[in-house]
Design a protein around this motif. Structure first.
Motif, PDB file in Angstrom:
ATOM      1  N   PHE A   1       4.104   4.170  -3.156  1.00  0.00           N
ATOM      2  CA  PHE A   1       3.051   4.509  -4.109  1.00  0.00           C
ATOM      3  C   PHE A   1       3.036   5.982  -4.515  1.00  0.00           C
ATOM      4  O   PHE A   1       2.288   6.366  -5.412  1.00  0.00           O
TER       5      PHE A   1
ATOM      6  N   ARG B   1      10.468  -2.046  -2.378  1.00  0.00           N
ATOM      7  CA  ARG B   1       9.312  -1.664  -3.193  1.00  0.00           C
ATOM      8  C   ARG B   1       8.571  -2.892  -3.696  1.00  0.00           C
ATOM      9  O   ARG B   1       7.339  -2.969  -3.641  1.00  0.00           O
TER      10      ARG B   1
ATOM     11  N   GLU C   1       4.730  -3.871  -2.689  1.00  0.00           N
ATOM     12  CA  GLU C   1       3.735  -3.998  -3.762  1.00  0.00           C
ATOM     13  C   GLU C   1       3.106  -5.388  -3.763  1.00  0.00           C
ATOM     14  O   GLU C   1       1.901  -5.537  -3.974  1.00  0.00           O
TER      15      GLU C   1
END
Length: 322
Positions: free
Chosen positions: A30, A41, A45
């Motif tokens: 982030f 990632r 997320e």
């Protein structure tokens, strides 16, 4: 009925556990997503959305905080003793917006590996020495620095460590109170300050109880399992042999136990052994190893806090932190 996760209940640690990554990786997703692989990632997320994790605390009022870069130099990254210290460092670093770079000096001198570290000193804001001393460097970098577990009067950096003398004294005193009078000591490298303090604690405990020191009962190791085996080979063939052995670390103590069993010696009925550090392997020995515990995670966390104080230009009251 479908429920919506409560954002306030989701933490960075919860996201890290669910995604199978460290909290530092969650932070990078982030704040510096280019430093994380697309697959990782996307997984982080997705977990964050599922748990209702909000990144708002990382971006107060829409402003991304500046992440400091900290270089961590470790005596031996494969040594299980340092794993908990590293965990504490990373946990606190992720909360304090610090990016960590680890440098292992196990197979090369600190003077050789440090200058080859990319960007040093210009690209780093602070430096942590873990199991090493700045005095080992010919030219220590002029960076805010903190030392963990290697107290010495030869440098000015603040140091986080336990009271090694008192801890060793208490360990040997425990053996004496259990009825042992022929207590041997397997020391670590004599040039290390922590070993000098632990040896002094051993000697003071004998003196406190008016026990005569047998010079053959002190033998030197190098913190390895093999040196513990060698020490046991020497000590357990003496006449009379020791009835207890205090070791300066757990690895050597495990080596002592291993060789004692090979010689048919029953622990603890015929021989008591005490280690130092409380590494994870000690609990799997048979019988479990008695050992002196160190608050290693707390040391790592406190080291980051001290380093941040220095990086912010604030003065520290003490140089030694127990």
């Amino acid at each position: 009925m479908k429920t919506t996760p409560n954002p306030s209940s989701a933490t960075m640690k919860a996201v890290a556990l669910a995604a199978g990554v460290s909290t530092a990786t969650v932070s990078r997703v982030f704040t510096a997503p280019e430093k994380v692989s697309p697959t990782t990632r996307q997984r982080v997320e997705s977990v964050a959305i599922t748990l209702g994790y909000s990144t708002a605390p990382l971006f107060p009022r829409g402003i991304t905080p500046r992440w400091r870069k900290v270089l961590v130099i470790i005596a031996d990254v494969t040594d299980s003793f340092y794993s908990e210290i590293i965990r504490g460092i990373e946990m606190q670093a992720s909360q304090q917006h610090c990016l960590i770079t680890l440098v292992d000096c196990a197979h090369q001198s600190i003077n050789r590996c440090l200058p080859e570290t990319r960007g040093l000193p210009d690209d780093y804001d602070g430096l942590l020495y873990v199991g090493l001393s700045p005095s080992s460097l010919d030219r220590p970098p002029s960076l805010p620095s903190v030392v963990i577990n290697e107290y010495s009067s030869d440098h000015d950096a603040p140091t986080l460590h336990i009271d090694n003398l008192s801890a060793a004294f208490n360990a040997v005193n425990y053996l004496i109170q259990r009825g042992h009078h022929r207590i041997a000591c397997v020391t670590g490298p004599e040039d290390l300050a922590i070993c000098q303090y632990r040896r002094q604690g051993y000697l003071q405990a004998l003196q406190r109880h008016n026990l005569t020191l047998n010079p053959y009962f002190i033998t030197r190791g190098d913190f390895t399992f093999k040196s513990g085996i060698a020490a046991a080979e020497h000590l357990l063939t003496l006449t009379p042999p020791p009835d207890a052995i205090f070791c300066h670390n757990d690895r050597m103590a495990l080596g002592v136990m291993y060789r004692a069993k090979q010689l048919g010696i029953v622990i603890p009925r015929q021989l008591s052994v005490i280690g130092f550090d409380d590494i994870e392997e000690s609990q799997y020995a048979d019988p479990p190893l008695t050992t002196v515990a160190q608050p290693r995670v707390a040391q790592g966390e406190a080291a980051i806090s001290l380093l941040i104080t220095l990086m912010e230009g604030k003065p520290l009251i003490n140089r030694s932190y127990l």
